[in-house]
Scaffold this motif. Structure first.
Motif, PDB file in Angstrom:
ATOM      1  N   LEU A 363       0.842  -1.204   0.000  1.00  0.00           N
ATOM      2  CA  LEU A 363       0.000   0.000   0.000  1.00  0.00           C
ATOM      3  C   LEU A 363       0.880   1.259   0.000  1.00  0.00           C
ATOM      4  O   LEU A 363       0.631   2.218  -0.735  1.00  0.00           O
ATOM      5  CB  LEU A 363      -0.871  -0.023   1.258  1.00  0.00           C
ATOM      6  N   GLY A 364       1.943   1.213   0.847  1.00  0.00           N
ATOM      7  CA  GLY A 364       2.839   2.365   0.955  1.00  0.00           C
ATOM      8  C   GLY A 364       3.500   2.678  -0.374  1.00  0.00           C
ATOM      9  O   GLY A 364       3.516   3.835  -0.813  1.00  0.00           O
ATOM     10  N   ARG A 366       2.534   1.762  -3.417  1.00  0.00           N
ATOM     11  CA  ARG A 366       1.520   2.189  -4.402  1.00  0.00           C
ATOM     12  C   ARG A 366       1.104   3.643  -4.152  1.00  0.00           C
ATOM     13  O   ARG A 366       1.077   4.470  -5.084  1.00  0.00           O
ATOM     14  CB  ARG A 366       0.315   1.243  -4.317  1.00  0.00           C
ATOM     15  N   ASN A 367       0.816   3.976  -2.889  1.00  0.00           N
ATOM     16  CA  ASN A 367       0.323   5.322  -2.585  1.00  0.00           C
ATOM     17  C   ASN A 367       1.369   6.398  -2.858  1.00  0.00           C
ATOM     18  O   ASN A 367       1.062   7.483  -3.342  1.00  0.00           O
ATOM     19  CB  ASN A 367      -0.132   5.399  -1.130  1.00  0.00           C
ATOM     20  N   ARG A 368       2.633   6.065  -2.564  1.00  0.00           N
ATOM     21  CA  ARG A 368       3.693   7.063  -2.802  1.00  0.00           C
ATOM     22  C   ARG A 368       3.969   7.221  -4.291  1.00  0.00           C
ATOM     23  O   ARG A 368       4.216   8.325  -4.779  1.00  0.00           O
ATOM     24  CB  ARG A 368       4.933   6.698  -2.017  1.00  0.00           C
ATOM     25  N   ASP A 370       1.765   6.838  -6.562  1.00  0.00           N
ATOM     26  CA  ASP A 370       0.608   7.613  -7.037  1.00  0.00           C
ATOM     27  C   ASP A 370       0.803   9.101  -6.739  1.00  0.00           C
ATOM     28  O   ASP A 370       0.542   9.963  -7.587  1.00  0.00           O
ATOM     29  CB  ASP A 370      -0.655   7.087  -6.339  1.00  0.00           C
ATOM     30  N   ARG A 374       1.174  12.146  -9.502  1.00  0.00           N
ATOM     31  CA  ARG A 374       0.240  13.261  -9.570  1.00  0.00           C
ATOM     32  C   ARG A 374       0.882  14.602  -9.224  1.00  0.00           C
ATOM     33  O   ARG A 374       0.475  15.641  -9.708  1.00  0.00           O
ATOM     34  CB  ARG A 374      -0.961  13.019  -8.629  1.00  0.00           C
ATOM     35  N   TYR A 440       9.384   7.992  11.030  1.00  0.00           N
ATOM     36  CA  TYR A 440       7.931   8.087  11.193  1.00  0.00           C
ATOM     37  C   TYR A 440       7.474   7.997  12.634  1.00  0.00           C
ATOM     38  O   TYR A 440       6.385   8.375  12.985  1.00  0.00           O
ATOM     39  CB  TYR A 440       7.224   7.004  10.353  1.00  0.00           C
ATOM     40  N   ARG A 441       8.302   7.418  13.452  1.00  0.00           N
ATOM     41  CA  ARG A 441       7.946   7.337  14.877  1.00  0.00           C
ATOM     42  C   ARG A 441       8.485   8.550  15.635  1.00  0.00           C
ATOM     43  O   ARG A 441       8.477   8.548  16.864  1.00  0.00           O
ATOM     44  CB  ARG A 441       8.527   6.072  15.478  1.00  0.00           C
TER      45      ARG A 441
ATOM     46  N   ARG B   9       1.438   3.508  11.540  1.00  0.00           N
ATOM     47  CA  ARG B   9       2.008   4.825  11.827  1.00  0.00           C
ATOM     48  C   ARG B   9       2.614   5.483  10.603  1.00  0.00           C
ATOM     49  O   ARG B   9       3.180   6.560  10.690  1.00  0.00           O
ATOM     50  CB  ARG B   9       3.051   4.715  12.936  1.00  0.00           C
ATOM     51  N   ARG B  10       2.554   4.828   9.461  1.00  0.00           N
ATOM     52  CA  ARG B  10       3.182   5.423   8.278  1.00  0.00           C
ATOM     53  C   ARG B  10       2.181   5.732   7.176  1.00  0.00           C
ATOM     54  O   ARG B  10       2.136   6.823   6.648  1.00  0.00           O
ATOM     55  CB  ARG B  10       4.256   4.493   7.731  1.00  0.00           C
ATOM     56  N   TYR B  11       1.367   4.751   6.819  1.00  0.00           N
ATOM     57  CA  TYR B  11       0.575   4.880   5.589  1.00  0.00           C
ATOM     58  C   TYR B  11      -0.679   5.724   5.777  1.00  0.00           C
ATOM     59  O   TYR B  11      -1.127   6.382   4.846  1.00  0.00           O
ATOM     60  CB  TYR B  11       0.222   3.483   5.063  1.00  0.00           C
ATOM     61  N   ASP B  14      -0.655   9.503   4.918  1.00  0.00           N
ATOM     62  CA  ASP B  14      -0.880   9.944   3.532  1.00  0.00           C
ATOM     63  C   ASP B  14      -2.360  10.248   3.287  1.00  0.00           C
ATOM     64  O   ASP B  14      -2.711  11.206   2.599  1.00  0.00           O
ATOM     65  CB  ASP B  14      -0.433   8.858   2.545  1.00  0.00           C
ATOM     66  N   TYR B  15      -3.217   9.386   3.844  1.00  0.00           N
ATOM     67  CA  TYR B  15      -4.660   9.598   3.682  1.00  0.00           C
ATOM     68  C   TYR B  15      -5.089  10.881   4.411  1.00  0.00           C
ATOM     69  O   TYR B  15      -5.917  11.655   3.906  1.00  0.00           O
ATOM     70  CB  TYR B  15      -5.440   8.376   4.222  1.00  0.00           C
ATOM     71  N   GLU B  17      -3.198  13.481   5.116  1.00  0.00           N
ATOM     72  CA  GLU B  17      -2.700  14.665   4.379  1.00  0.00           C
ATOM     73  C   GLU B  17      -3.594  14.995   3.189  1.00  0.00           C
ATOM     74  O   GLU B  17      -3.908  16.145   2.921  1.00  0.00           O
ATOM     75  CB  GLU B  17      -1.286  14.395   3.865  1.00  0.00           C
ATOM     76  N   GLU B  18      -4.015  13.939   2.486  1.00  0.00           N
ATOM     77  CA  GLU B  18      -4.848  14.153   1.303  1.00  0.00           C
ATOM     78  C   GLU B  18      -6.207  14.759   1.709  1.00  0.00           C
ATOM     79  O   GLU B  18      -6.705  15.681   1.048  1.00  0.00           O
ATOM     80  CB  GLU B  18      -5.064  12.809   0.593  1.00  0.00           C
ATOM     81  N   LYS B 113      -8.580  -1.265   1.621  1.00  0.00           N
ATOM     82  CA  LYS B 113      -7.493  -0.290   1.518  1.00  0.00           C
ATOM     83  C   LYS B 113      -6.820  -0.335   0.142  1.00  0.00           C
ATOM     84  O   LYS B 113      -6.455   0.694  -0.415  1.00  0.00           O
ATOM     85  CB  LYS B 113      -6.438  -0.562   2.599  1.00  0.00           C
ATOM     86  N   GLU B 114      -6.619  -1.575  -0.350  1.00  0.00           N
ATOM     87  CA  GLU B 114      -5.856  -1.674  -1.601  1.00  0.00           C
ATOM     88  C   GLU B 114      -6.596  -1.063  -2.798  1.00  0.00           C
ATOM     89  O   GLU B 114      -6.002  -0.813  -3.837  1.00  0.00           O
ATOM     90  CB  GLU B 114      -5.438  -3.117  -1.901  1.00  0.00           C
ATOM     91  N   GLU B 115      -7.896  -0.806  -2.638  1.00  0.00           N
ATOM     92  CA  GLU B 115      -8.651  -0.253  -3.769  1.00  0.00           C
ATOM     93  C   GLU B 115      -8.643   1.273  -3.791  1.00  0.00           C
ATOM     94  O   GLU B 115      -9.131   1.876  -4.737  1.00  0.00           O
ATOM     95  CB  GLU B 115     -10.095  -0.771  -3.720  1.00  0.00           C
ATOM     96  N   TYR B 116      -8.079   1.890  -2.762  1.00  0.00           N
ATOM     97  CA  TYR B 116      -8.128   3.357  -2.681  1.00  0.00           C
ATOM     98  C   TYR B 116      -6.761   3.972  -2.421  1.00  0.00           C
ATOM     99  O   TYR B 116      -6.142   3.701  -1.389  1.00  0.00           O
ATOM    100  CB  TYR B 116      -9.093   3.800  -1.569  1.00  0.00           C
ATOM    101  N   THR B 117      -6.302   4.789  -3.327  1.00  0.00           N
ATOM    102  CA  THR B 117      -5.127   5.618  -3.039  1.00  0.00           C
ATOM    103  C   THR B 117      -5.621   6.732  -2.106  1.00  0.00           C
ATOM    104  O   THR B 117      -6.843   6.963  -1.995  1.00  0.00           O
ATOM    105  CB  THR B 117      -4.555   6.240  -4.325  1.00  0.00           C
ATOM    106  N   PRO B 118      -4.707   7.456  -1.485  1.00  0.00           N
ATOM    107  CA  PRO B 118      -5.148   8.544  -0.604  1.00  0.00           C
ATOM    108  C   PRO B 118      -6.054   9.537  -1.348  1.00  0.00           C
ATOM    109  O   PRO B 118      -7.076   9.985  -0.810  1.00  0.00           O
ATOM    110  CB  PRO B 118      -3.833   9.191  -0.176  1.00  0.00           C
ATOM    111  N   TYR B 119      -5.682   9.820  -2.577  1.00  0.00           N
ATOM    112  CA  TYR B 119      -6.473  10.776  -3.351  1.00  0.00           C
ATOM    113  C   TYR B 119      -7.884  10.232  -3.610  1.00  0.00           C
ATOM    114  O   TYR B 119      -8.885  10.937  -3.438  1.00  0.00           O
ATOM    115  CB  TYR B 119      -5.755  11.071  -4.671  1.00  0.00           C
TER     116      TYR B 119
END
Lengths: 582, 131
Positions: A363-364, A366-368, A370, A374, A440-441, B9-11, B14-15, B17-18, B113-119
């Motif tokens: 997920l991390g 993929r999201n980064r 993305d 953008r 991150y911590r 605590r990481r991913y 991003d959500y 922030e978006e 979760k895997e179906e949605y990017t933060p945006y």
């Protein structure tokens, strides 16, 4: 003649009554009353043999007063004598020179006695010496006494032998049903979803010792990387717990050796070897007094892949039971298979947990990616750098998790890839890879300290670098994950004899004292850890396993303030024949 | 205010922030205990709760049957309802757990979760909030 016919008629009736008895106490009562009636006597006992210590415990008696003993020692008295020799006897005068030193008084004033072993005859046994063999099994003994000399006759003995023969079959059936019922309960307990690896193993050992009445259980597991099979769990009265460690350190054999355990892994079949089988480690058997044991070896076969992951050896002294019985073999084999299935299920759950954790780094990344796609045009360079750094950390996490999956899921024969490694140089690389997790911590990298002795700094050890890194990765990640507000992490290294010792300290949430023994069990997670963080509970177990695979060990030295683990790695890794007894 | 309840605590950051870039006030709580205290206290300000199915149990759920952690999100809502009664804001399960097997008593939207990017999640939530 008529009187004898009447007795035979009564014998048939008693045998029929025996078949109706619902439990062992009822059966013994019918047997004793019937026997007394057949020989017109008043005093009698039925004793059952305890296979574990040879005591012949009095389980039923009549009349129910003034009995001086509750059990007879193996081979002692008329009872012990007859049962040991597996031969009925009539004692016409207990004070005769032949018997006076043997006779043990149970009731006062008795003059003569008859003792009939209750023995199951012609029952199938398992033996490597040949197939379709039959043997016998001592169950107990019927004893009748009289106040008169020469009271018992040969024809009484004949009648009572008929009676005990049928009683033996019935007792064995009742005991067998009881055994199966208790084992089913044990199997249900094993199958319950919340059992971890060690709990399953302990239940298996309890089942074999307490229910199936074996004296000793030795569970040996295959270490595919080192090409050895080694005793991992052993319990039995023949082996005091203080000697367990010594036994385990010596019961390590190459899979290519002629050792019995290695042979069972190759042949994948149950064996009951003769006591002088040349595949036994004679020296080990002699030192631990195992030559007197009759032993059965059962391969632990993972059904899904048909891989032998180890062997279960069960044994007892050949003194009280002369054979391994076919019925017990079948029960035992089924029980072991059930346990292996439970272990497989446990493994499947662990895999599910790790797969769940795999989602996060994917997920991390993929999201980064993305985000970069953008926004990269307007993004400050520093943010792009952080994004890319995060993606690298996620890739490292993925590698760690995939390696864990590989360890748990495949059981494939992984050979060791040995190369020179400078531990001192590897540590900063690992910390660098994980810097994003630290950031991150809100932890400060300045609080990470590593102190190596001069010798440890410059030594290059021969080991499997990948496995060593995975252990260190896991320990560092745990420290980051379970650290509280202030991160303080220290690694020290020193050389001691043939090992390099690494000490990992942190001031994280630590381990509860009562959980200390469990932290390396697969799937175990401390109560506080569960409340605070998600996880598979596999990291430490895998790390300890990996340490063993490269010939070292990982131990928890201190539970908290600081939490302290010590990793001991050999400077030269012992493998195959080198690391095992031939 | 949009509250994420998730131990990651990481991913999740991003959500958050978006969502902030969409103009929402968003923040995160990490386990059942912290989240319950926070949500109870701020219940009138909360517009939406986005929670994982698997969250660290905290003290409050330590003795509950959590199905190896897979029911902690659901149990959090049960506990919340015990304290504040009917939950006055919408909740979304946002999780890696296979939601096909999710049999929740709460009428929550379920998103993988895997179906949605933060945006994409921010857009989805934005539409939900406008509706």
């Amino acid at each position: 003649m008529n009187q004898q016919n009447e007795k035979f008629q009564r014998l048939v009736e008693i045998i029929f009554e025996l078949t109706k008895a619902q439990d062992i106490n009822e059966l013994l009562s019918v047997l004793l009353q019937g026997a007394l009636e057949l020989v017109h006597a008043k005093n009698g006992t039925i004793s059952l043999l305890d296979y574990r210590d040879g005591k012949i415990n009095i389980a039923a008696y009549h009349p129910n007063y003034n009995l001086t003993l509750s059990y007879i020692e193996w081979g002692k008295g008329v009872i012990g004598h007859a049962l040991k020799n597996n031969k009925s006897c009539i004692v016409s005068d207990v004070s005769s020179p032949e018997w006076k030193n043997i006779y043990i008084q149970n009731w006062k004033g008795m003059k003569s006695e008859i003792a009939i072993p209750i023995v199951l005859k012609n029952i199938p046994i398992r033996s490597n010496a040949g197939t379709n063999k039959n043997g016998w099994k001592r169950i107990g003994i019927l004893n009748i006494e009289s106040e008169k000399e020469n009271f018992f006759l040969e024809k009484d003995l004949e009648l009572l032998e008929h009676l005990t023969l049928h009683a033996a079959i019935r007792i064995e059936n009742i005991e067998s049903d009881r055994k199966l019922e208790k084992l089913r309960e044990k199997e249900e307990e094993i199958a319950e979803g919340n059992k971890d690896y060690n709990q399953i193993i302990n239940l298996v050992i309890e089942g074999i010792i307490d229910i199936l009445k074996f004296d000793m259980v030795n569970i040996s597991l295959v270490n595919f990387e080192r090409n050895i099979i080694e005793t991992k769990h052993i319990k039995g009265k023949e082996l005091p717990s203080e000697k367990e460690h010594e036994f385990k350190s010596r019961a390590v054999h190459s899979l290519d050796s002629k050792d019995i355990q290695a042979d069972i892994v190759r042949k994948r079949k149950v064996e009951v070897p003769e006591y002088d089988d040349e595949r036994f480690d004679a020296e080990l058997a002699e030192d631990f007094g195992h030559e007197t044991l009759i032993r059965i070896f059962i391969p632990m076969i993972e059904a899904a892949k048909y891989i032998v992951i180890g062997t279960v050896e069960c044994s007892y002294k050949k003194e009280y039971r002369d054979f391994i019985y076919e019925r017990d073999v079948q029960i035992l084999e089924k029980f072991v298979n059930h346990a292996v299935q439970a272990l497989e299920k446990r493994k499947k759950y662990s895999i599910e947990m790790i797969v769940h954790e795999l989602h996060d780094p994917i997920l991390g990344i993929r999201n980064r990616a993305d985000k970069l796609l953008r926004q990269y045009k307007g993004m400050p360079e520093e943010k792009i750098y952080v994004c890319l750094e995060d993606m690298i950390s996620d890739c490292e996490l993925l590698f760690t998790q995939v390696r864990q999956l590989d360890m748990i899921g495949t059981n494939k024969t992984l050979s060791l890839s040995i190369q020179p490694v400078s531990v001192y140089k590897e540590i900063p690389r690992i910390l660098h890879k994980l810097r994003s997790l630290i950031r991150y911590r809100d932890f400060d990298k300045q609080n990470i300290d590593y102190l190596f002795s001069e010798e440890a700094k410059y030594i290059e050890i021969s080991t499997d670098r990948g496995k060593l890194i995975q252990i260190i990765d896991n320990l560092v990640m745990n420290s980051i994950k379970y650290s509280r507000n202030c991160f303080d992490f220290k690694i020290t290294g020193k050389v001691e004899q043939e090992f390099i010792k690494l000490n990992f300290q942190d001031n994280g949430m630590g381990v509860e004292e009562e959980e200390k023994e469990k932290v390396f069990q697969p799937g175990f997670r401390g109560l506080k850890a569960k409340q605070r963080e998600q996880g598979s509970g596999m990291g430490l177990s895998i790390s300890k396993d990996l340490a063993a695979k490269i010939g070292g060990d990982l131990v928890l030295v201190n539970c908290r303030n600081p939490t302290e683990f010590e990793l001991k790695i050999p400077i030269h890794i012992p493998i195959g024949e080198e690391g095992a007894r031939k | 205010m949009i509250v994420f309840i998730d131990d990651d605590r990481r991913y999740i950051q991003d959500y958050i922030e978006e969502l902030r870039s969409f103009g929402y006030d968003a923040l995160q709580q990490y386990n059942v205990d912290e989240a319950l205290d926070f949500v109870v206290k701020k219940q009138t300000e909360i517009k939406l709760v986005v929670l994982d199915m698997m969250i660290p149990s905290g003290e409050r759920l330590k003795d509950k049957d959590k199905d190896h952690g897979r029911r902690t999100g659901e149990l959090f809502l049960v506990e919340l309802e015990k304290v504040i009664g009917k939950i006055p804001f919408p909740c979304i399960f946002f999780t890696h757990v296979n939601i096909d097997h999710l049999n929740s008593k709460f009428n929550c939207q379920k998103l993988q979760k895997e179906e949605y990017t933060p945006y994409e999640l921010a857009k989805e939530i934005n539409e939900l909030m406008k509706a």
